[in-house]
Design an enzyme around this catalytic site. Structure first.
Site, mmCIF file in Angstrom:
data_model
loop_
_atom_site.group_PDB
_atom_site.id
_atom_site.type_symbol
_atom_site.label_atom_id
_atom_site.label_comp_id
_atom_site.label_asym_id
_atom_site.label_seq_id
_atom_site.Cartn_x
_atom_site.Cartn_y
_atom_site.Cartn_z
ATOM 1 N N GLU A 271 -7.222 9.797 10.939
ATOM 2 C CA GLU A 271 -6.397 8.594 10.859
ATOM 3 C C GLU A 271 -5.392 8.503 12.003
ATOM 4 O OE1 GLU A 271 -6.250 5.728 10.167
ATOM 5 O OE2 GLU A 271 -5.176 5.245 8.328
ATOM 6 N N HIS B 232 -12.870 8.996 -0.044
ATOM 7 C CA HIS B 232 -12.077 9.898 0.783
ATOM 8 C C HIS B 232 -10.703 10.137 0.157
ATOM 9 C CE1 HIS B 232 -9.490 6.764 2.608
ATOM 10 N NE2 HIS B 232 -10.580 6.067 2.838
ATOM 11 N N ASP C 245 0.846 -1.199 0.000
ATOM 12 C CA ASP C 245 0.000 0.000 0.000
ATOM 13 C C ASP C 245 0.880 1.248 0.000
ATOM 14 O OD1 ASP C 245 -2.187 1.709 0.210
ATOM 15 O OD2 ASP C 245 -2.312 1.508 2.394
ATOM 16 N N ARG D 38 -9.511 12.824 4.616
ATOM 17 C CA ARG D 38 -8.725 12.123 5.632
ATOM 18 C C ARG D 38 -7.487 12.950 5.955
ATOM 19 N NH1 ARG D 38 -5.706 6.226 4.811
ATOM 20 N NH2 ARG D 38 -3.676 6.954 5.556
ATOM 21 N N ASP E 71 -7.026 7.311 -1.855
ATOM 22 C CA ASP E 71 -5.634 7.688 -1.574
ATOM 23 C C ASP E 71 -5.470 9.216 -1.640
ATOM 24 O OD1 ASP E 71 -4.930 5.103 -1.028
ATOM 25 O OD2 ASP E 71 -4.011 4.706 -2.970
ATOM 26 N N ASN F 245 -11.328 4.811 11.950
ATOM 27 C CA ASN F 245 -10.748 3.643 11.303
ATOM 28 C C ASN F 245 -10.340 2.638 12.368
ATOM 29 O OD1 ASN F 245 -9.385 1.793 9.759
ATOM 30 N ND2 ASN F 245 -7.662 3.127 9.259
ATOM 31 N N ASP G 186 -11.692 4.212 -0.846
ATOM 32 C CA ASP G 186 -10.429 4.859 -0.522
ATOM 33 C C ASP G 186 -9.799 5.386 -1.813
ATOM 34 O OD1 ASP G 186 -7.838 5.521 0.216
ATOM 35 O OD2 ASP G 186 -7.387 3.578 1.127
#
Length: 307
Positions: free
Chosen positions: A194, A119, A65, A164, A94, A216, A92
């Site tokens: 996060e 996000h 990732d 995020r 990124d 999360n 997601d």
């Protein structure tokens, strides 16, 4: 869910459902789905939404990732996962797969894919997992540009744009709170905080930020795992379990493969497998059978459970 091939609930209605859920006072639980079949199982289990993790899409491609996947790959997988479920799907995105112009295109692609929301994060591009050390965040002004571009490209006003922030682990929680406020001012409907550590940090964030918040609850990271009820009591509006189903599945796969290698048979795992009859229920095999008896001949009354 009456459509054989895709949900009969329109993307707009699923987006409205997500927005209404975020403002309902009841926390919206979105387990991660690594496949369309998992998305269907999430719906049948009674959850409020489905999440598509960038880390999971990458892992499914046997990649780390670290920003290696493309918008095309993520949008394609997200479309597949959203197809068989009536639930809203959050994806997601990124860092938006590039510069602000790319973030705008991301919204367009996700809307076309039937997604309910996505996000964007304020890490530098390429990003890294939010629970690893050594992260870097972009200046607030650049993230605001990303969000503004995404918001301006949105065609369906119900599409949820979430921001995020990874700043808590880089610049401290106070900086993350100030960033969250700036992101909300830029049009973010939801803020994803996060890598907070303790309930007290979640409480501090909730007290300081007025817009809906997403937590999360990922395993093996920096965050203490809190129950959905605890998060709801704190005032959070949504929670994701991004990699949970993949970790469960891969943990079982590796254990089973080890035993099959050692013993030469899978018989010790039969009772731990999803039964064929349950798989056929999830696949709605009987409905396809009723659609065309000449093509589909399976019957729950005649199949051999030992095959």
């Amino acid at each position: 869910m009456s459509g054989l091939y895709s949900s009969t609930v329109s993307p707009t209605d699923r987006r409205k459902r997500l927005r209404e859920g975020l403002n309902s006072g009841s926390i919206q639980r979105l387990p991660g789905a690594f496949s369309p079949l998992v998305a269907r199982a999430i719906q049948e289990a009674g959850f409020e939404g489905v999440y598509v993790s960038g880390a999971v899409v990458a892992a499914d491609l046997a990649l780390p990732d670290i920003g290696l996947t493309t918008l095309t790959e993520v949008a394609h997988r997200a479309r597949q996962i959203a197809r068989p479920t009536d639930l809203p799907v959050m994806v997601d995105a990124d860092t938006g797969f590039g510069e602000p112009m790319s973030a705008a295109r991301t919204v367009s692609e996700f809307e076309d894919a039937g997604i309910a929301g996505c996000h964007f994060e304020d890490q530098v591009n390429p990003k890294r997992c939010g629970h690893l050390d050594g992260k870097e965040v972009v200046p607030t002004e650049l993230m605001v540009r990303r969000l503004t571009a995404a918001v301006n490209e949105r065609r369906d006003e119900n599409f949820v744009i979430c921001a995020r922030t990874d700043a808590a682990g880089v610049e401290g929680i106070d900086s993350a709170i100030e960033r969250a406020k700036a992101y909300a001012d830029a049009g973010a409907d939801l803020i994803f905080t996060e890598a907070l550590h303790k309930p007290e940090e979640f409480e501090k964030f909730r007290a300081a930020v007025d817009v809906p918040l997403l937590a999360n609850m990922t395993e093996f990271g920096k965050t203490e795992l809190l129950s959905a009820q605890t998060l709801q009591d704190i005032g959070y509006n949504a929670v994701i379990y991004p990699v949970t189903t993949l970790r469960i599945a891969m943990g079982q796969v590796e254990e089973a493969l080890k035993e099959i290698d050692e013993t030469g048979t899978q018989t010790g795992w039969i009772d731990r497998m999803q039964h064929r009859s349950r798989l056929y229920e999830l696949l709605r095999y009987e409905e396809y059978n009723a659609f065309d008896q000449q093509v589909f001949t399976y019957s729950v009354d005649t199949y051999d459970p030992n095959n």
